[in-house]
Design a protein around this motif. Structure first.
Motif, mmCIF file in Angstrom:
data_model
loop_
_atom_site.group_PDB
_atom_site.id
_atom_site.type_symbol
_atom_site.label_atom_id
_atom_site.label_comp_id
_atom_site.label_asym_id
_atom_site.label_seq_id
_atom_site.Cartn_x
_atom_site.Cartn_y
_atom_site.Cartn_z
ATOM 1 N N TYR A 201 -0.720 -8.890 -14.779
ATOM 2 C CA TYR A 201 -1.583 -7.323 -14.640
ATOM 3 C C TYR A 201 -1.541 -6.014 -15.655
ATOM 4 C CZ TYR A 201 -2.323 -10.184 -10.309
ATOM 5 O OH TYR A 201 -2.542 -11.195 -9.336
ATOM 6 N N THR B 160 2.508 1.862 -3.160
ATOM 7 C CA THR B 160 1.268 2.142 -4.431
ATOM 8 C C THR B 160 0.693 3.255 -4.101
ATOM 9 O OG1 THR B 160 0.287 -0.014 -4.156
ATOM 10 C CG2 THR B 160 -1.422 1.607 -5.443
ATOM 11 N N ILE C 263 -10.077 3.810 -9.353
ATOM 12 C CA ILE C 263 -9.776 2.319 -8.592
ATOM 13 C C ILE C 263 -9.114 1.034 -9.634
ATOM 14 C CG2 ILE C 263 -11.346 0.455 -7.536
ATOM 15 C CD1 ILE C 263 -13.044 3.142 -6.679
ATOM 16 N N PHE C 264 -9.539 1.398 -10.578
ATOM 17 C CA PHE C 264 -9.002 -0.051 -11.687
ATOM 18 C C PHE C 264 -7.808 0.059 -11.651
ATOM 19 C CE2 PHE C 264 -8.902 -1.126 -16.327
ATOM 20 C CZ PHE C 264 -8.760 -2.508 -16.024
ATOM 21 N N PHE D 99 -1.429 -1.939 -7.466
ATOM 22 C CA PHE D 99 -1.099 -2.523 -6.569
ATOM 23 C C PHE D 99 -1.069 -4.472 -6.587
ATOM 24 C CE2 PHE D 99 -3.072 -5.007 -2.158
ATOM 25 C CZ PHE D 99 -2.712 -4.596 -1.701
ATOM 26 N N LEU D 100 -1.588 -4.687 -7.563
ATOM 27 C CA LEU D 100 -1.892 -6.889 -7.415
ATOM 28 C C LEU D 100 -0.297 -6.779 -8.382
ATOM 29 C CD1 LEU D 100 -5.565 -7.270 -8.441
ATOM 30 C CD2 LEU D 100 -3.971 -7.963 -6.404
ATOM 31 N N TYR E 268 1.755 -6.894 -4.946
ATOM 32 C CA TYR E 268 1.317 -7.580 -4.270
ATOM 33 C C TYR E 268 1.709 -8.998 -4.309
ATOM 34 C CZ TYR E 268 -0.585 -9.861 -0.734
ATOM 35 O OH TYR E 268 -0.942 -11.172 0.426
ATOM 36 N N ASN F 142 -5.583 1.597 -10.296
ATOM 37 C CA ASN F 142 -4.138 1.541 -8.948
ATOM 38 C C ASN F 142 -4.832 0.255 -7.944
ATOM 39 O OD1 ASN F 142 -2.921 3.479 -8.145
ATOM 40 N ND2 ASN F 142 -5.065 4.838 -9.272
ATOM 41 N N THR F 143 -6.043 -0.838 -8.184
ATOM 42 C CA THR F 143 -6.042 -2.002 -7.823
ATOM 43 C C THR F 143 -5.389 -2.888 -9.056
ATOM 44 O OG1 THR F 143 -7.791 -1.540 -7.433
ATOM 45 C CG2 THR F 143 -7.402 -3.581 -7.944
ATOM 46 N N ILE F 144 -5.095 -2.807 -9.810
ATOM 47 C CA ILE F 144 -4.192 -3.813 -10.914
ATOM 48 C C ILE F 144 -2.261 -3.014 -10.747
ATOM 49 C CG2 ILE F 144 -2.971 -3.203 -13.764
ATOM 50 C CD1 ILE F 144 -5.570 -4.446 -13.925
ATOM 51 N N LEU G 114 0.221 -1.777 -0.383
ATOM 52 C CA LEU G 114 0.087 0.421 0.142
ATOM 53 C C LEU G 114 0.806 1.170 -0.204
ATOM 54 C CD1 LEU G 114 -2.744 -0.877 2.399
ATOM 55 C CD2 LEU G 114 -3.561 -0.191 -0.243
#
Lengths: 211, 391
Positions: free
Chosen positions: B72, B23, B54-55, B61-62, B65, B57-59, B20
Motif C-alpha cells: 500500500y 486510523t 480519502i485516498f 486503513f488497508l 487491516y 486514509n484508505t491506504i 478504524l
C-alpha cells in the motif's frame, strides 16, 4: 585546494592498500598511545619528505621539458587524458593496486635492526612513493601549476589530504573494513578521473587553439 | 507457522472496528497537514482536498487491516512521484514558460532547493561559509532553510526511511521496478553496492574543490523530469546528454530489468549519506533467526540491495535499508519485522510496526499531499478548460 581534495580522494585507496603493510610494523613497534603517536609522526614525516621530493621533480619537469619544448597545454592535456583514462580503468576493472612498501620488504628488516628510530620514516617514504594513477595524476597537476613553491604547495596539500586517513588507522581497529574502503576509494578516484578527463579535453582544445 | 497463516491468524484479531480506531489519529493528523489548518473557499480545492484525504486514509486503513506495508505504501509513493513531476513541471511552465532555467535565474538564486544536494553543501559550508546552491535561503518555494529543517526532522524520525517514504523522486524508479513480474537481470555484482558511497565521496570532494554542486550540474538524472539549465554552451550540452542518459538507464531501464530501485541503491549520493542516519534512528528491520529458513526471498526482492547473505547471518538489514517493508510483507515465514532498537525481539511486532508507520506515513502524506491536490486541480482544469496550465 585541488591538491588537498585529490589527496582526500586518493587517501582512502592508499589507506586500504598500504595500511595492511605498515600497520603490523607499527603495532609491533608501538607500545601505548604516546609511543604510537611518535611512530605516526615519523611515518608521516617520511611521507611528507617523499611528496616534497616529487614536488621538486614536477617543477623540474615543467622547467626542463615543457618550457623548452613549448606546446605546454597540449602536453599537459594529453597527460591528463592518458592518466585519467588509466585511473578510470584502474578503478572499475580488477586491476591490482600496489603499495611500494610491499616491494622493499627485505630492506625493511635490515633498517629495522640497524636504525630502528628511522624505520617508520622509511615506511612513510615507501608508502608515499606509490606510482599508482592518482599519484601520477597529482604529478601532472603539480607540473601544470608552474613555480617551485606552487608545486611544493600542491604536494604538501596532497600529503595533507592523503594523511587524514592515516592518522586514526593505527589507533583504532579499522582493519575489518579495508575491503569495502578500497572498493569505495577506487570507485571514487575513478569518478574523479572522469573530471580530470574533462579537464584534459579543455587543456587540449585550448592547446590546439594556441598553435 | 507461515506468513499466510500469520496473516490469517492476525486478521482474525484485527477487526474493522479496531483498524478504524487506529486510523482515526491518522485521519486527524492528515487532515491538519493537508488543509494547513483552513478549509479552502473554492469548491474545486475542497474536492481536491477531499479526494486526497480519502485516498491517503484508505491506504493507511488497508495497510493496517491487511497487515501489508509495502504493497500500500507503493501506491501512495508512486502516485506522489508522478504528481510531483506533473505539479512541478506545470508550475515551471506557469512561472517561466519552460522547464529550462536561464543563467539569469540561476544568478538570481531562483532554483528550488533539493535534498539530494545536502551532502555536497557540507564541506564548502564549513570551509567557506557559503551554500554552493543557487537557491533562496527563506521565504520562497522549497527554500534552503525549509528543506534542511524537513530533512533533519525526517532523518531523526525515519533515518534512511526518508528514501522509502519521503523522497519525491524515489517513486519513479520504484514504479518502473514493478512493471515486470520477474526480473530479467537477476544478479548484480555486490561490488556495485558501494558505488553510491563512491559517488558521494567524489561529488562531495569535487563540489568542495570547485565550489559547485557537481552532482546536480553533471549527474542528477531527475533533472530530466524537473528542471535543467538552458542549453547555451557545449559544456551544458554534454551535461544534458549525461543526465538524460543516466535517467533512462538508472530510473527507467535498469529498474524494469532488475526489479530494483537502481538509481536509489546503486547511484544516489544522498541515499548513501542518508544511510548513516539509520545509525541514529530507532527503527530497523530485524530477522528472527529462529523463524528464518534462509530461503533468500528477502535478498531477491529487496529493492535497495539491503538484504544480503551477511545480513541473514547478522540478523538485521544492512544500514542502507530504506524501511519500505517489502521484505516484511513477502517473508514466507514472517521472520522479518519492524523493530525498535534496544528492545527485545520477542516484543510485539505489530506494535513496533505501528510505531514506525505513524511517523512514516504522516511524513509521506505531508510530502505528497500538496502535490496530489495540485495535480487533481490541474486535471479538473484540463477537463474544464483543455489546459493544465494557468496562463
Amino acid at each position: 585546494m585541488q591538491g588537498f581534495f585529490l589527496g582526500l580522494s586518493n587517501g582512502l585507496v592508499c589507506l586500504a592498500y598500504c595500511a595492511p603493510v605498515f600497520v603490523p610494523y607499527m603495532l609491533g613497534e608501538g607500545n601505548g598511545i604516546v609511543r604510537n603517536i611518535s611512530l605516526i609522526a615519523r611515518f608521516l614525516a617520511g611521507r611528507l619528505f617523499g611528496y616534497l621530493i616529487f614536488g621538486i621533480i614536477a617543477w623540474g619537469i615543467n622547467k626542463a621539458v615543457l618550457e623548452t619544448l613549448g606546446y605546454r597545454e597540449l602536453i599537459i592535456g594529453n597527460a591528463y587524458i592518458v592518466l585519467s583514462i588509466s585511473l578510470i580503468f584502474y578503478s572499475f576493472l580488477n586491476v591490482k593496486t600496489f603499495c611500494a612498501a610491499e616491494y622493499v620488504d627485505g630492506y625493511f628488516y635490515k633498517i629495522k635492526s640497524s636504525w630502528p628510530a628511522l624505520f617508520p620514516v622509511v615506511i612513510g617514504l615507501a608508502t608515499g612513493l606509490n606510482f599508482c594513477p592518482p599519484f601520477l595524476l597529482a604529478i601532472t597537476n603539480a607540473v601544470a601549476v608552474g613555480s617551485l613553491l606552487q608545486s611544493l604547495f600542491f604536494f604538501f596539500m596532497f600529503f595533507l589530504g592523503t594523511s587524514l586517513f592515516f592518522i586514526p588507522a593505527p589507533l583504532i581497529s579499522m582493519l575489518r573494513g579495508f575491503a569495502a574502503l578500497s572498493i569505495i576509494g577506487k570507485m571514487a578516484t575513478g569518478l574523479i578521473g572522469l573530471y580530470y578527463f574533462y579537464v584534459g579535453i579543455i587543456f587540449l582544445i585550448n592547446g590546439i587553439k594556441n598553435i | 507457522m507461515t506468513n499466510k497463516a500469520n496473516n490469517v491468524e492476525s486478521s482474525e484479531h484485527i477487526s474493522i472496528t479496531k483498524t478504524l480506531l487506529l486510523t482515526l489519529p491518522m485521519m486527524f493528523f492528515t487532515f491538519m497537514m493537508l488543509s494547513a489548518g483552513k478549509i479552502p473557499a473554492e469548491p474545486n480545492k475542497i474536492i481536491a482536498l477531499t479526494i486526497t484525504f480519502i485516498f491517503a486514509n484508505t491506504i493507511f486503513f488497508l495497510m493496517l487491516y491487511k497487515e501489508k506495508t509495502d504493497k500500500y505504501r507503493a501506491i501512495l509513493f508512486i502516485t506522489y512521484a508522478i504528481c510531483f513531476v506533473i505539479s512541478f513541471i506545470s508550475n515551471l511552465m506557469e512561472i517561466r514558460g519552460s522547464m529550462a532555467i536561464s543563467q539569469e535565474n540561476l544568478l538570481l538564486c531562483k532554483t528550488p532547493f533539493c535534498h539530494i544536494v545536502i551532502p555536497m553543501t557540507i564541506i564548502p559550508l564549513a570551509l567557506s561559509k557559503t551554500i554552493i546552491f543557487p537557491g533562496t535561503m527563506v521565504g520562497a518555494f522549497a527554500s534552503i532553510a525549509s528543506m534542511l529543517v524537513l530533512w533533519i526532522g525526517a532523518s531523526l524520525a525515519l533515518g534512511r526511511g526518508f528514501c522509502g517514504w519521503g523522497c519525491f523522486f524515489g517513486g519513479l524508479d520504484d514504479g518502473f521496478s514493478r512493471i515486470f513480474k520477474r526480473p530479467i537481470i537477476k544478479h548484480i555484482n555486490p561490488k556495485w553496492h558501494y558505488l553510491p558511497f563512491a559517488v558521494l565521496l567524489a561529488t562531495a570532494l569535487t563540489s568542495a574543490m570547485l565550489l559547485n554542486p557537481t552532482y546536480c550540474e553533471w549527474l542528477c538524472p531527475y533533472k530530466t523530469v524537473t528542471e535543467y539549465v538552458e542549453v547555451t554552451t557545449t559544456k551544458i550540452f554534454i551535461q544534458t546528454i549525461i543526465f538524460v542518459s543516466l535517467f533512462l538507464a538508472l530510473v527507467v531501464i535498469l529498474p524494469i530489468l532488475t526489479k530494483k530501485r537502481t538509481q536509489c541503491g546503486l547511484f544516489c549520493p544522498f541515499g548513501a549519506f542518508q544511510s548513516f542516519t539509520n545509525k541514529i534512528n530507532p527503527f530497523e528491520i530485524r530477522i528472527n533467526q529462529e523463524a528464518c529458513i534462509k530461503c533468500k526471498r528477502c535478498i531477491q526482492i529487496c529493492p535497495a540491495f539491503s538484504m544480503t547473505e551477511e545480513t541473514l547471518k547478522d540478523g538485521k538489514a544492512r544500514f542502507t535499508c530504506i524501511k519500505c517493508g517489502k521484505c516484511v510483507d513477502n517473508c514466507p515465514k514472517g521472520a522479518l519485522l519492524f523493530h525498535v532498537k534496544g528492545t527485545s525481539l520477542t516484543g510485539s511486532a505489530a506494535t513496533f510496526r505501528l510505531l514506525f508507520l505513524y511517523p512514516a506515513f504522516l511524513f509521506l502524506v505531508t510530502m505528497a499531499g500538496s502535490n496530489i491536490q495540485d495535480t487533481i486541480l490541474r486535471i479538473m482544469r484540463l477537463i474544464t478548460t483543455g489546459s493544465m496550465i494557468l496562463r
